[in-house]
Scaffold this active site. Structure first.
Site, short mmCIF file in Angstrom:
data_model
loop_
_atom_site.label_atom_id
_atom_site.label_comp_id
_atom_site.label_asym_id
_atom_site.label_seq_id
_atom_site.Cartn_x
_atom_site.Cartn_y
_atom_site.Cartn_z
N TYR A 115 0.82 -1.34 0.01
CA TYR A 115 0.15 -0.09 -0.13
C TYR A 115 0.93 1.02 -0.34
O TYR A 115 1.88 1.32 -0.76
CB TYR A 115 -1.00 0.18 1.30
CG TYR A 115 -2.19 0.66 1.20
CD1 TYR A 115 -2.51 0.61 -0.12
CD2 TYR A 115 -2.43 2.17 2.58
CE1 TYR A 115 -3.73 2.10 -0.05
CE2 TYR A 115 -3.27 2.65 2.28
CZ TYR A 115 -4.62 2.96 0.95
OH TYR A 115 -5.46 4.14 0.81
N LYS A 140 -20.21 -21.11 -10.35
CA LYS A 140 -19.47 -20.90 -11.41
C LYS A 140 -17.93 -20.71 -11.07
O LYS A 140 -16.99 -20.77 -11.54
CB LYS A 140 -20.64 -20.03 -12.15
CG LYS A 140 -21.57 -20.69 -12.54
CD LYS A 140 -21.55 -21.17 -14.07
CE LYS A 140 -22.82 -22.15 -14.44
NZ LYS A 140 -23.16 -22.67 -15.33
N GLU A 143 -24.05 -14.78 -17.75
CA GLU A 143 -24.21 -16.48 -16.95
C GLU A 143 -26.00 -15.62 -17.05
O GLU A 143 -26.39 -14.54 -16.59
CB GLU A 143 -23.33 -16.17 -15.42
CG GLU A 143 -24.17 -17.45 -15.78
CD GLU A 143 -23.45 -18.41 -16.20
OE1 GLU A 143 -24.17 -19.65 -16.18
OE2 GLU A 143 -22.25 -18.37 -16.42
N ASP A 144 -27.29 -16.92 -17.74
CA ASP A 144 -28.67 -16.89 -17.38
C ASP A 144 -29.29 -15.89 -17.46
O ASP A 144 -29.91 -15.00 -16.54
CB ASP A 144 -28.33 -17.55 -15.81
CG ASP A 144 -27.88 -18.93 -15.74
OD1 ASP A 144 -27.54 -19.87 -16.24
OD2 ASP A 144 -27.40 -18.71 -13.71
#
Length: 245
Positions: free
Chosen positions: A112, A167, A209-210
């Protein structure tokens, strides 16, 4: 497949260590027309054995019948009925974790501020370096509006999240890519296109997706026109790849 519409439960049973007892218990389960899956030995003692028995039943009423029959079976005790599917999903199936353990100030300064500023300035001068010095090269967005989830239909984006996590888990396991579910709370194709193209710099690929047809074809085509990274619709390209293979 026969198990797709079944409830899956795990029964933890303590049985007397005696020939025929375990076989008798399985017969009881079979007489109630439940399927038996995985069987694990949890504890083996001199007089008793504890086993986990996975069963497949039609619904809660069917489960209750099986449980009642098992409780009536002598020389065995039903210790617990567990829903291992829900247990596995508690807290979600995916997580974002640091590749480096930040255990002292020296590491903190590198991952960081102030060290990270050097990397940001390099990418500002040469955007192509983002693929070398960030996680972008292995990040994939799994985008859904939950309008056409396999076997479930239009259940909305929030209810589709467990499927998207699944998924993502598969993608990590099979390809090593890190997938991030993106739930879009609209069915408006233009808003979906705008949202995906706006967040695209985070990712090296987009997996739709879908998303219900015929909107999915239009959405995919327009996003492909706007982006230079791979864009695929799993329900088209994924299925096509499997069929071709």
């Amino acid at each position: 497949m026969w198990w797709e519409d079944k409830l899956v439960r795990t029964l933890r049973c303590r049985l007397r260590q005696k020939p025929g007892v375990f076989g008798g218990l399985l017969s009881v389960i079979g007489k109630e027309k439940a399927y038996v899956g995985e069987i694990k030995i949890i504890h083996m003692g001199t007089n008793y054995m504890v086993r986990d028995i996975t069963i497949f039943v039609d619904d809660e009423a069917h489960l209750n019948k099986v449980v009642s029959a098992i409780k009536s079976f002598p020389e065995s005790e039903l210790l617990e009925v567990r829903d291992e599917v829900l247990e596995m999903h508690q807290g979600g199936k995916i997580a974002i974790r640091s590749r480096y353990e930040i255990n002292d100030i020296s590491v903190l300064r590198k991952v960081y501020t102030p060290g990270v500023a050097e990397v940001s300035l390099l990418i500002n001068k040469n955007p192509a370096l983002a693929r070398r010095y960030t996680a972008i090269r292995h990040l994939v967005a799994i985008v859904t509006d939950g309008s056409a989830v396999l076997g479930l239909g239009d259940i909305g984006p929030l209810a589709a999240m467990p499927v998207m996590e699944g998924k993502a888990s598969l993608m990590e396991t099979l390809t090593g890519l890190s997938a991030m579910p993106i739930l879009i709370n609209t069915k408006d194709p233009e808003r979906i296109i705008e949202t995906v193209t706006s967040i695209a710099p985070t990712f090296s690929a987009i997996q739709l997706e879908d998303i219900s047809a015929p909107r999915c074809f239009y959405i995919e085509e327009k996003i492909q026109e706007k982006l230079t990274i791979p864009v695929m619709h799993d329900d088209q390209h994924g299925t096509a790849c499997v069929v071709t293979a």
